[in-house]
Design a protein around this motif. Structure first.
Motif, short mmCIF file in Angstrom:
data_model
loop_
_atom_site.label_atom_id
_atom_site.label_comp_id
_atom_site.label_asym_id
_atom_site.label_seq_id
_atom_site.Cartn_x
_atom_site.Cartn_y
_atom_site.Cartn_z
N ILE A 1 0.87 -1.18 0.00
CA ILE A 1 0.00 0.00 0.00
C ILE A 1 0.90 1.22 0.00
O ILE A 1 1.82 1.32 0.83
N VAL A 2 0.67 2.13 -0.92
CA VAL A 2 1.55 3.28 -1.12
C VAL A 2 0.83 4.55 -0.68
O VAL A 2 -0.28 4.85 -1.15
N ILE A 3 1.47 5.31 0.23
CA ILE A 3 0.91 6.55 0.77
C ILE A 3 1.80 7.71 0.36
O ILE A 3 3.02 7.64 0.46
N SER A 4 1.20 8.77 -0.11
CA SER A 4 1.95 9.99 -0.44
C SER A 4 1.07 11.19 -0.14
O SER A 4 -0.08 11.26 -0.57
N GLY A 5 1.62 12.12 0.65
CA GLY A 5 0.85 13.32 0.99
C GLY A 5 -0.44 13.02 1.71
O GLY A 5 -1.43 13.75 1.59
N GLY A 6 -0.46 11.92 2.49
CA GLY A 6 -1.66 11.56 3.25
C GLY A 6 -2.71 10.83 2.46
O GLY A 6 -3.76 10.48 3.01
#
Length: 571
Positions: free
Chosen positions: A508-513
């Motif tokens: 699972i990839v998270i970026s900038g919330g």
């Protein structure tokens, strides 16, 4: 052939701490010359940090022990210079930048050494601005160091030692707490400082492949207190020294070996950019064609669901934004992304340490919104990134046993479970030690052990392998894999792309919330757009497949992972 005098020279040098029965360094002969960039690698406990402490003067001034042989730094032995004088020659950037800050702002922190030297205010400000600009922090002088990202903290710490215009820069695991792209930027910065300002650079790091993104002159391998190799990257990866010591060689080098390529320095395999691809293309293509199809595994039922989750610490700053995903029973999942993306905050919301603003979390289909932290802890275990924030007992055994004793488990069972966890985490010989005697990496293993003994249904680990050598990394991950085979669902927040590829089929990839990816780890690390958005680093396997003109680089990466897993099962 070197014509200069070495700036650092060890001759038949041995060191034994007063508190230890055996020497930590034995008969070290090592010369480091002005303007060199040296990488030091080796297993945990091999003596790398002790070697660094000798170079920067903490030995013998802060850590006492018995010294035999000689060490000179810039021509002076320790008895001819003070720790203060040594600090003007050797600047050290620690693994934990927070432990290095002394100022309330970036500017104050950088200026600390100048203030101690009674430098006048005008030249002091000019110097601070110049050095801050050198490391890309010139516009952050009024910021608090503790509000910075991991990469910015490291840059501030680097500026704090460069302000003295030191000749030698010593980096102690500079990549340990950085996301892959920030780590890549850090290696770029170190390389630029090395080239433009002609500094002697020494890097101690477990993540050798990431350091070899840029040129190093030599790699020094330390094992059991001795230097077992001092060679170029090409020579080192062509040998079996790294694997013989249980260290991780670059993934693309392992792939070449699997394809039956006889590695020699003439192939220039030390860096993937210098590899003579024409000589290895045919074996790689044959290996690729011979691999069986990827086995599809059945999916379990959903055990944890996150639905439209949002969270903010303050009204002005939303950390998580409408995140949704499902975790299935028995999965091993990586949660990856940029420093400060919200990964750790997501874990805290799931565990109930903080409460979501919007959305819901379901465990086996039931909302846990009203569950207390204690109720959630019966199902979900959490290991934090910073072990110092978890440890509450002075002794190792008592710390690992704490949760079991709170649950009033019989003491004989407590001992059995604690000793098993300590053995797996490589801490059994230290079971009666005080926690204060441990390194950062060893404390990390204590906190992992303290959760493993609790038998949770879901285990969330924040950077479980940070600061670990490959042997301990493998021991911990294989233990976690064993738990996973028993049905324990494992989520890992990590910056380690090797871990992500080798152990977690789901990422699972998270970026900038925000969630920007929810797919296989192989798909994520072969997707250039996603990797760039999330500060990930494409695997070197993907680069190797492209260079070898394989039909489907993503399939090649998956084949490599399947092949490694099959080899582990056979062994």
């Amino acid at each position: 052939m070197q014509t200069k005098e070495p700036i650092i020279s060890f001759r038949k040098f041995s060191f034994q701490y007063y508190s230890q029965k055996e020497p930590t360094l034995l008969d070290v002969d090592l010369d480091i010359y002005p303007g060199e960039k040296i990488l030091i690698v080796g297993p945990s406990g091999s003596g790398k940090s002790t070697l660094a402490h000798c170079i920067n003067g903490l030995i013998p001034y802060a850590y006492r022990g018995t010294i035999t042989g000689t060490l000179t730094v810039d021509g002076k032995t320790p008895d001819k210079s003070s720790l203060f004088e040594r600090s003007k020659k050797v600047g050290t950037v620690l693994q934990d930048s927070d432990g290095q800050f002394v100022g309330l702002t970036v500017g104050e922190d950088i200026a600390f050494s100048l203030e101690n030297d009674l430098v006048a205010q005008k030249p002091m400000k000019d110097t601070v601005q110049r050095v801050a600009d050198m490391v890309g922090m010139g516009t952050h002088l009024s910021s608090s160091p503790f509000e910075l990202s991991g990469g910015q903290k490291q840059r501030t710490a680097l500026a704090g030692v460069m302000v003295d215009d030191v000749d030698v820069l010593l980096f102690d695991e500079p990549l340990a707490n950085l996301d892959p792209l920030t780590g890549k930027t850090a290696i770029d910065l170190i390389d630029r400082i090395y080239r433009e300002y002609k500094k002697t650079v020494i890097i101690i790091e477990h993540r050798m492949e990431d350091v070899l993104y840029r040129h190093v002159d030599r790699v020094v391998v330390v094992s059991e207190g001795r230097i077992v190799s001092d060679s170029s990257p090409d020579e080192l990866v062509s040998s079996d020294i790294l694997t013989g010591l249980g260290n991780r060689e670059p993934l693309y080098v392992t792939a070449l070996k699997y394809a039956g390529v006889p590695l020699t320095p003439a192939l220039r395999p030390g860096y993937i950019d210098t590899l003579d691809i024409g000589q290895v293309k045919a074996p790689l293509q044959r290996w690729y064609a011979a691999q069986p199809p990827h086995p599809e595994k059945p999916l379990g039922e959903v055990i944890l669901s996150v639905r439209d989750l949002s969270f903010s610490y303050t009204a002005k700053r939303r950390i998580l934004k409408n995140i949704s995903f499902d975790i299935r029973r028995g999965e091993m999942v990586s949660i990856v992304g940029t420093n400060g993306a919200g990964k750790s905050t997501l874990a805290k919301v799931i565990c109930g340490f903080v409460h979501e603003d919007e959305g819901d979390i379901l465990y086996e289909g039931q909302s846990i919104k009203a569950w207390t932290i204690k109720e959630r802890s019966l199902k979900i275990g959490y290991v934090m990134q910073n072990p110092n924030q978890m440890i509450s007992k002075p002794m190792i055994f008592d710390e690992v046993a704490l949760g079991l004793r709170i649950r009033h488990m019989d003491e004989s069972q407590v001992r059995q479970k604690v000793e098993q966890a300590l053995k797996i985490c490589g801490l059994y010989p230290m079971r009666n030690w005080p926690v204060s005697a441990l390194s950062f990496g060893q404390k990390k293993r204590v906190t992992i052990a303290s959760m493993l003994v609790m038998d949770p249904q879901i285990l969330i680990l924040d950077e479980p392998t940070a600061g670990q050598d490959y042997r301990h990394y493998t021991d911990i991950m294989e233990f976690l894999r064993g738990l996973n085979r028993q049905g324990i669902t494992i989520l890992m927040i990590t910056h380690d792309m090797h871990l992500m590829l080798e152990y977690t089929p789901h990422a699972i990839v998270i970026s900038g919330g925000e969630k920007i990816g929810d797919a296989s780890a192989v798909s994520v690390l072969t997707d250039e757009t996603m990797a760039e958005r999330a500060n990930l680093k494409l695997t070197s396997l993907y680069a190797l497949a492209q260079k070898a003109e394989l039909p489907d680089p993503q399939t090649f990466v998956r084949q490599f992972i399947d092949y490694e897993e099959a080899r582990r099962r056979e062994s």
